[in-house]
Enzyme design. Sequence first.
Site, PDB file in Angstrom:
ATOM      1  N   GLN A   1       0.819  -0.521   0.284  1.00 27.33           N
ATOM      2  CA  GLN A   1       0.018   0.230   0.258  1.00 27.33           C
ATOM      3  C   GLN A   1       0.821   1.064   0.157  1.00 27.33           C
ATOM      4  O   GLN A   1       2.324   1.157   0.328  1.00 27.33           O
ATOM      5  CB  GLN A   1      -0.540  -0.520   0.938  1.00 27.33           C
ATOM      6  CG  GLN A   1      -0.375  -0.174   2.420  1.00 27.33           C
ATOM      7  CD  GLN A   1      -1.678   0.145   3.546  1.00 27.33           C
ATOM      8  OE1 GLN A   1      -2.572  -0.138   3.009  1.00 27.33           O
ATOM      9  NE2 GLN A   1      -1.107   0.447   4.850  1.00 27.33           N
TER      10      GLN A   1
ATOM     11  N   ASP B   1       1.997  -2.507 -17.490  1.00 30.21           N
ATOM     12  CA  ASP B   1       0.835  -2.458 -16.421  1.00 30.21           C
ATOM     13  C   ASP B   1       0.673  -1.211 -16.882  1.00 30.21           C
ATOM     14  O   ASP B   1       0.243  -0.620 -15.975  1.00 30.21           O
ATOM     15  CB  ASP B   1       1.231  -2.469 -15.002  1.00 30.21           C
ATOM     16  CG  ASP B   1      -0.204  -3.654 -14.413  1.00 30.21           C
ATOM     17  OD1 ASP B   1      -1.055  -3.636 -14.897  1.00 30.21           O
ATOM     18  OD2 ASP B   1       0.075  -3.856 -13.103  1.00 30.21           O
TER      19      ASP B   1
END
Length: 507
Positions: free
Chosen positions: A139, A289
């Site tokens: 995160q 990505d």
Amino acid sequence: MGILSAIPQLIRTGATFERAGALALVLESLGASPLLRGTVRALVWPLRWAGRRGDPALPPLARALTAMGPAFIKFGQILSTRPDVVGTRLAAQLRLLQDRLPPFPQEAARAVIARELGLPVEALFSEFSEPVAAASLAQVHRARLRATGEPVAVKVLRPGIERAFRRDIDGMRLIARLLDLIPASRRLRPLDVVDHFEGVVRGELDLRLEAAAASEFAANTAGDAGFRVPAVRWPETGRRVMTLDWVDGIPAGDPEAIRAAGHDLPALAERVLQLFLRHALRDGYFHADMHQGNLKIAADGAIVAYDFGIMGRIDDYTRRVYAEILWGFIRRDYRRVAEVHFEAGYVPADRSVEAFAQALRAVGEPIFGMDASRISMGRLLTHLFEVTERFGMQTRTELILLQRTMVVVEGVARSLDPHVDIWRAAAPVVEDYIRASLGPQAVARDLWRAARVLARLSPHLPQIARDALTPERSAHGGRRTSRLAPLLWMGLGGAIALLGVAAGAGL
């Protein structure tokens, strides 16, 4: 973890897939017979209660993988890059898979940072926010460097993620062994798929490697107008913590906000396509990505990329082949596209070049000159895979990630401008690369590189010559000329010619 200890993981996985409605879908895609599908589901159905519920708003496969946790989510995301393995239908569903996990507490992140960097958070950062983004493996927190006051993004791995990853991998490997017992599924090489996944994620579990990827990508693209990569803050980066410059901007997935900010959406759509092709062809190193969630539009209109956990790399030869294939499609020269496939060994030599060219024409003509709003990439990929399978073309693993990323980038461009002309946007980038890499200057550059290698070997050439020219003893004690002598003379002659050409070119 042994087989016995992995069995509970296997049961929970099967139960979760059945509960989410994904088990039948997966078995069908693996080519299992109706009898086998019915048997497996009959065995698993009574255990549905042991499965995790997942998010009912998601499609079945994405729902099951999300319910199973971080490693399975990442597994699904990586499988979405392999339509050659899972098929275009499942790949499309997996592309909807998002990191839908709750963040872990800020105190846990602080503990990871202190343990990894050797200093408490307060000594490193004057501000440290609650999580602003949570993914399957890590995160992100917004922070401010205490030393300079500059805003930064701090990425922190989930506590215990390495241990959870090892446990889930053992379960996946057991599932892969069982799938390998199904004859129809062997073509998918399930154990190889799990090994590939393990290798990719092990790299993502060391944030120093992601930081190195960001640094290399930034160096390669430093001269690209309208594109930026956040700088790595190495003193605040370690195995489980990575710190980059903070990126302010509008998410690329919010075209209305981008338009309201006064940016030119068609120009951005064309630029994102061209940037991807430039990175892949010019550098052989690209962001693999590159979806909307990993791109922002800065106030000055620059496209800013982040999240460098999955990067693609292709060698110089493959780049040239790929560029020639693209250029052939752009010029609608399907014969040349077919010839390049045969020259590169992508299609078996016993197949017909003319028939392959005709099949490629059936792929290219329906989409040439059409804007993106009228092209179904799903149907296009399905057709393309049918063609390659029919002609015995082996999967080129070095191209799969490139092709998948091209589809993702096309989707980003289409979201910004539904009418973007993909071929028109690609043409100048591919043409520039063809001119630089396949023209006379490129040939001279290749010769010069070969000459430099020969120059480095020159101190050893006398000894190599003596060894090659020394007569060998025959089995009967006689003497005969070394079999290497003709090769040596040919090699020396070629080296002299090569050095002469390089010198004549003024290199």
